[in-house]
Design an enzyme around this catalytic site. Structure first.
Site, mmCIF file in Angstrom:
data_model
loop_
_atom_site.group_PDB
_atom_site.id
_atom_site.type_symbol
_atom_site.label_atom_id
_atom_site.label_comp_id
_atom_site.label_asym_id
_atom_site.label_seq_id
_atom_site.Cartn_x
_atom_site.Cartn_y
_atom_site.Cartn_z
ATOM 1 C CG ASP A 1 -1.905 1.112 1.281
ATOM 2 O OD1 ASP A 1 -2.056 1.819 0.258
ATOM 3 O OD2 ASP A 1 -2.540 1.300 2.335
ATOM 4 C CG ASP B 1 -3.996 5.078 -2.701
ATOM 5 O OD1 ASP B 1 -3.010 4.775 -2.000
ATOM 6 O OD2 ASP B 1 -5.153 4.682 -2.465
#
Length: 504
Positions: free
Chosen positions: A184, A380
């Site tokens: 992430d 992201d």
């Protein structure tokens, strides 16, 4: 200048001199489905690719250890695809409704964090959940040391942490254990679930990491500088505690420790991570999370001396038998990479960039740059659907809908957060859809691959894979659907983010 506006990619007006040749190539390659070729105002999409087959074969993954001129490379695959290390662990995959609902919770979490860290004022967001007590249980009795490990990192497109995250399998401990974790870019602290798990742990596929079996494990002291690097920390019997709570209310609490992390044969010694003994939430059957943000506790920063603060990944177009990669280290930059400045002054953790425009069908939309500069933007890995300021999304939606109407598509009802949908019933083979491009500072352009333009709920609801934020002040987010097939590169040293088309 009017002629150049017909081109969806951002390679400059020199392309006009090659018009006859490029048109011939475009006809020959019309089935390739790449938006980055700049060959027309639309891209060709295989309808079958929207609905991947469940019985696809898995190509043998390949790894490359870091060398003088190459990066450390691990394969990436979708979590629910045939190559996933968690294949069969989840039972029934999450529904599209669940995926998009969880994606919205992640976006709200990101907006809240951005607002809190950069001082922007915004409307109050829904609370993520109750506060988490920073106390996992008795201090671990594992003897302090360091660690080594070795495994590969097949990464798979997750959706288990409540979003469409991707996962990798890393090595940790001596002897080495395999732990499949979400990776992430929107998080800093890496953590895994640990024995004895004195509070509670959710169910994961692999055995829990056992510090007592690692001869090189060590707890971090409360007085250590690494403990103060955490966003949330505490102390128990002289040992540092960590806690992370996510946007959907999921959380992890435990001891902050160090051990040797192994990435495709590369050892990162004395790597600091969370040894979680109190973990609950929507983590699926993964063992934890790999934090690739910009904070001090992230893997990116901890391994800066080894990899130069550089990593990249490529997310495959589909979940069926196709692979991407996760790289650590600079390697050889792709000749076709398009680079934009990393705006490190905009706040911590996230990878901020300057979006300046949007193109549909080769035409740049009439959106004032102030719309993007007011909101800001970030890239992201964990957000599924790209979010845009409403004042940017509205013209995108209008231009895309007009182009789809000219191509003869039939409108369909909205689906969840996606409001521009079409009925593909009866369509087979390759179909044309309008090209979409995102333009960034420095002229970098992400010509969205055909696989990243639409999100298919089912054959009767195939939707534009973009959504509006609640307000123009909310930060724009480039989601992983739009990143498919691109080599997305992050370089902390040079402070740039790059997009290399056709990387996987």
């Amino acid at each position: 200048m009017a002629a150049s506006a017909r081109w969806p990619s951002c390679h400059g007006c020199l392309l006009l001199l090659l018009l006859p040749m490029l048109l011939a190539v475009a006809v020959a390659a019309s089935g390739a489905g790449g938006a980055g070729s700049g060959s027309s105002s639309h891209v060709e999409l295989s309808v079958e690719s929207l609905f991947p087959a469940a019985d696809s074969s898995c190509p043998k993954p390949q790894e490359h250890k870091h060398g003088a001129s190459t990066a450390t490379r691990m394969p990436i695959v979708h979590q629910h695809g045939p190559c996933s290390p968690l294949a069969g662990a989840h039972g029934k995959p999450p529904s599209h409704e669940d995926i998009l609902a969880a994606d919205q919770r992640r976006v709200e979490y990101i907006h809240r964090r951005v607002s809190e860290t950069n001082g922007r004022r915004g409307r109050p967001k829904r609370a993520a959940g109750p506060n988490v007590q920073l106390q996992p249980g008795p201090a671990s009795t594992a003897s302090p040391a360091s660690v080594s490990a070795s495994t590969n990192l097949p990464a798979s497109s997750g959706r288990a942490l409540g979003t469409g995250n991707y996962v990798v399998t890393m090595g940790l401990g001596t002897p080495a254990g395999r732990y499949t974790v979400v990776f992430d870019t929107g998080s800093d602290t890496t953590w895994v679930q640990c024995q004895p798990c004195v509070a509670y742990c959710y169910r994961q596929k692999e055995p829990l990491f056992n510090p007592a079996r690692s001869s090189t494990y060590a707890n971090i002291s409360c007085a250590a500088a690494a403990c103060s690097d955490l966003d949330t920390s505490g102390c128990n019997a002289g040992h540092c505690l960590y806690a992370v709570q996510y946007g959907d209310g999921s959380y992890t609490v435990g001891f902050y420790a160090q051990d040797t992390l192994t990435l495709a044969g590369d050892a990162v010694r004395e790597f600091k991570f969370g040894c979680g003994e109190k973990n609950r939430g929507l983590f699926g059957r993964t063992a934890g999370l790999m934090g690739l943000g910009r904070g001090k506790s992230s893997l990116t920063v901890q391994a800066y001396d080894k990899y130069g603060g550089v990593f990249s990944y490529c997310l495959p177009a589909t979940s069926s038998g196709t692979t991407g990669f996760l790289d650590f280290g600079p390697g050889s930059p792709a000749a076709n990479a398009r680079v934009t400045p990393m705006l490190t002054g905009n706040g911590p953790t996230f990878y901020y960039v300057g979006m300046t425009g949007i193109k549909v069908g080769g035409h740049e939309l009439a959106i004032p740059e102030s719309v993007f500069s007011t909101a800001g933007a970030l890239v992201d890995s964990g957000t599924v659907i790209t979010r845009l300021p409403p004042s940017a999304y509205a013209p995108l939606r209008s231009a895309f809908a007009s182009a789809m109407e000219r191509l003869g598509y039939t409108k369909a009802p909205a689906f969840s957060i996606l409001d521009t949908c079409y009925d593909f019933t009866g369509k087979q083979g390759s179909v044309a859809v309008p090209a979409v491009s995102l333009v960034f500072q420095g002229g970098a352009c992400l010509d969205v691959d055909a696989s990243g333009i639409l999100f298919a709920a089912d054959v009767s609801q195939v939707c534009l894979a973009f959504a509006p934020n609640d307000a123009d002040a909310d930060v724009a987010i480039v989601g992983n659907t739009q990143q498919k097939t691109y080599g997305v590169m992050y370089d902390l040293g040079k402070q740039v983010v790059g997009f290399a088309p056709g990387a996987c």
